[in-house]
Design a protein around this motif. Structure first.
Motif: not given
Length: 114
Positions: A67-79, A87-90
């Motif tokens: 994941l990119t940094i932006t995608e990781a931030h969004r994944a943490m917010q969504l999950h 979420k673990r990958t993010a």
């Protein structure tokens, strides 16, 4: 049958349907607890238009690519409400980028037992 009798019958049917919907809505089970209301964010101003950021994937599965940094931030917010592979990958990506510093005193559900 007069016009007033017909109209009152129609009104009674609509009132009964409304009462039935209200009753079902009150007893319908919810799968997650309600979050407390948050205050207004200081960064938001009137007239500011933000583009909608749609998530790349609507799944909890572990992503195939990093994941990119932006995608990781969004994944943490969504999950944030549950634990899943995305979420673990993010979390791992944000730790590697230095955006999150894990608390050593807190045990995360996805951390490896020592």
């Amino acid at each position: 049958m007069g016009i007033w009798t017909t109209l009152s019958s129609i009104a009674a049917v609509f009132a009964g349907c409304g009462a039935a919907l209200l009753g079902v809505g009150c007893v319908w089970p919810t799968d997650r607890p309600r979050r407390p209301a948050r205050g207004h964010r200081a960064a938001c101003t009137r007239g500011t238009v933000r583009p909608i950021q749609w998530p790349e994937a609507w799944t909890c599965a572990t992503p195939a690519q990093p994941l990119t940094i932006t995608e990781a931030h969004r994944a943490m917010q969504l999950h944030r409400d549950h634990d899943c592979g995305r979420k673990r990958t993010a979390f791992t990506a944000l730790v590697a980028a230095g955006r999150i510093t894990p608390d050593s005193a807190r045990r995360h559900p996805w951390s490896n037992p020592s």
